[in-house]
Design an enzyme around this catalytic site. Structure first.
Site, PDB file in Angstrom:
ATOM      1  N   ASP A 161       0.607  -0.886  -0.251  1.00  0.00           N
ATOM      2  CA  ASP A 161       0.354  -0.098  -0.267  1.00  0.00           C
ATOM      3  C   ASP A 161       0.638   1.310  -0.143  1.00  0.00           C
ATOM      4  O   ASP A 161       2.095   1.680   1.200  1.00  0.00           O
ATOM      5  CB  ASP A 161      -1.170  -0.081   0.911  1.00  0.00           C
ATOM      6  N   TYR A 194       3.524  10.437   0.318  1.00  0.00           N
ATOM      7  CA  TYR A 194       4.222   9.516   1.048  1.00  0.00           C
ATOM      8  C   TYR A 194       5.471   9.953   0.247  1.00  0.00           C
ATOM      9  O   TYR A 194       6.256   8.907   0.017  1.00  0.00           O
ATOM     10  CB  TYR A 194       4.063   8.128   0.663  1.00  0.00           C
ATOM     11  N   SER A 218     -10.961   6.191   1.611  1.00  0.00           N
ATOM     12  CA  SER A 218     -10.304   6.140   2.186  1.00  0.00           C
ATOM     13  C   SER A 218     -11.009   7.126   3.751  1.00  0.00           C
ATOM     14  O   SER A 218     -11.940   8.535   3.043  1.00  0.00           O
ATOM     15  CB  SER A 218      -9.106   6.791   2.151  1.00  0.00           C
ATOM     16  N   GLU A 219     -11.318   7.013   4.377  1.00  0.00           N
ATOM     17  CA  GLU A 219     -11.757   7.536   5.775  1.00  0.00           C
ATOM     18  C   GLU A 219     -12.997   8.729   5.083  1.00  0.00           C
ATOM     19  O   GLU A 219     -13.602   9.873   6.068  1.00  0.00           O
ATOM     20  CB  GLU A 219     -10.706   8.858   5.995  1.00  0.00           C
ATOM     21  N   GLN A 226     -10.758   2.116   3.435  1.00  0.00           N
ATOM     22  CA  GLN A 226      -9.254   2.769   4.296  1.00  0.00           C
ATOM     23  C   GLN A 226     -10.014   3.436   5.480  1.00  0.00           C
ATOM     24  O   GLN A 226      -9.801   4.246   5.163  1.00  0.00           O
ATOM     25  CB  GLN A 226      -7.621   2.443   3.283  1.00  0.00           C
ATOM     26  N   LEU A 271       9.314  -6.877  10.644  1.00  0.00           N
ATOM     27  CA  LEU A 271       7.882  -7.482   9.741  1.00  0.00           C
ATOM     28  C   LEU A 271       7.852  -8.591   9.809  1.00  0.00           C
ATOM     29  O   LEU A 271       7.173  -8.992   9.831  1.00  0.00           O
ATOM     30  CB  LEU A 271       9.420  -7.264   8.402  1.00  0.00           C
ATOM     31  N   GLU A 317       8.026 -10.463  12.936  1.00  0.00           N
ATOM     32  CA  GLU A 317       6.659 -10.491  13.908  1.00  0.00           C
ATOM     33  C   GLU A 317       5.547 -10.114  13.450  1.00  0.00           C
ATOM     34  O   GLU A 317       5.014 -10.948  13.866  1.00  0.00           O
ATOM     35  CB  GLU A 317       7.201  -8.950  15.271  1.00  0.00           C
ATOM     36  N   ASN A 318       5.353  -9.441  13.116  1.00  0.00           N
ATOM     37  CA  ASN A 318       4.497  -8.931  11.893  1.00  0.00           C
ATOM     38  C   ASN A 318       3.277 -10.222  10.863  1.00  0.00           C
ATOM     39  O   ASN A 318       2.591 -10.403  11.129  1.00  0.00           O
ATOM     40  CB  ASN A 318       4.115  -7.633  11.218  1.00  0.00           C
TER      41      ASN A 318
END
Length: 345
Positions: free
Chosen positions: A56, A61, A159-160, A179, A296, A298-299
């Site tokens: 994403d 960004y 989104s939102e 999203q 990463l 861990e996720n």
């Protein structure tokens, strides 16, 4: 590639996507100085190797789309396996002034610019990142429908948005994903007043949860605003203020204790719990971001975690009992959340 991660369908008519996505924002923006391309490529390489294939991005960004474009160019053939989302409508000028433009004219212009930056003929999912207060959603959707028919985008996301805006949008063309910020700190979409989760379930729209680990706080490693780098967005967010931070750590510590029973981390428990809040019609797909390879992995381990009903209820009780202190965005940004758009005249 290693064992594939579990997948879900992106709403009623969407593609199969990895149940846990990867948010690329932190690689490029808002969380302090970005790392080198080489270091950032290592994260994308690891995502790919681990079968984490739902990425994403957004045009706001900083260099995120350019970075992804470079990675795809350096890895021919891999693009075919990645489900790529990007977004438009958040604008900023050279002086730093920000505004939102979800007009049909800008949608097309922004889409073409994103494809150019990515070096790609199409993206899999194109979101309206925020909605302006001038453009009826029907007009934006008509243009996105055209871009879809031209093959420049495969799926449409919002989104939102408000529940009513989503209903109106779906009358023009099905919206595949909404999203929204969703975590144990942000349960707004579940509230009756907002009603967005209910509407997503009714219409068959996937819920993509951004900031699922509460912008890192639910991971338990960040213990104070002093842990943030200079320029980190969180230093401006009310939830992370000197006053609110210690109060919000109470929920983090509770989740950490619950996670220990499963030999898991609070991040893993949180992600597994969020995924369990979806259903077939409207799966919940968290998209945590990280610039750390260990985090990463861990996720990603959370994607295969299954909670029992008792565990899920225990987490729900802890989350609902917690009092969250501070809004998720500074006041200036709050007006763009769960936004209605003007009626079509």
């Amino acid at each position: 590639m290693s064992t594939a991660l579990p997948t879900v369908q992106l709403g009623k008519y969407g593609a199969q996507v990895t149940h846990l996505g990867y948010g690329t924002m932190g690689l490029s923006a808002f969380y302090g100085k970005p790392k080198s391309d080489e270091e950032r490529f290592k994260i994308l390489d690891r995502c790919y190797e681990a079968g984490e294939l739902h990425w994403d991005s957004a045009d706001m960004y900083q260099d995120s789309e350019d970075l992804l474009g470079k990675w795809f160019k350096a890895n021919p053939g891999k693009r075919d396996n990645v489900f790529l989302a990007t977004k438009f409508a958040n604008c900023v000028d050279a002086s730093g002034k920000r505004w939102v433009d979800s007009s049909p004219e800008y949608a097309r212009k922004a889409c073409e610019k994103s494809l150019q930056r990515l070096g790609l003929p199409f993206v899999d999912l194109y979101y309206v990142h925020r909605l302006d207060d001038k453009t009826p959603i029907e007009k934006t959707m008509e243009e996105l429908k055209r871009l879809k028919h031209e093959g420049k985008i495969k799926h449409i996301g919002l989104s939102e948005c408000s529940s009513e805006t989503l209903r109106r949008a779906c009358k023009v063309e099905h919206v595949d994903a909404v999203q929204v910020e969703y975590s144990p700190f942000s349960l707004d979409i579940e509230s009756e007043q907002i009603g967005l989760m209910k509407t997503c379930r009714e219409l068959g729209v996937a819920i993509v949860a951004y900031s699922p680990i509460g912008r890192g706080m639910l991971g338990g490693q960040i213990r104070s605003p002093k842990d943030f780098e200079k320029g980190d967005f969180r230093t401006f967010a009310p939830r992370f203020s000197e006053e609110n931070f210690p109060k919000n750590l109470q929920l983090v510590d509770t989740l950490t204790e619950l996670a220990k029973k499963r030999n898991a981390t609070s991040s893993q428990l949180t992600l597994a719990w969020l995924m369990a809040q979806g259903n077939e019609q409207a799966p919940v797909i968290p998209i945590p971001g990280t610039t750390n390879l260990q985090r990463l992995d861990e996720n990603l381990a959370a994607a295969k975690m299954k909670l029992t009903n008792e565990e899920e209820q225990e987490i729900r009780a802890a989350v609902e009992a917690a009092e969250v202190h501070g809004q998720r965005y500074p006041e200036a940004f709050a007006g763009a959340l769960f936004r209605d758009t003007p009626p079509l005249k």
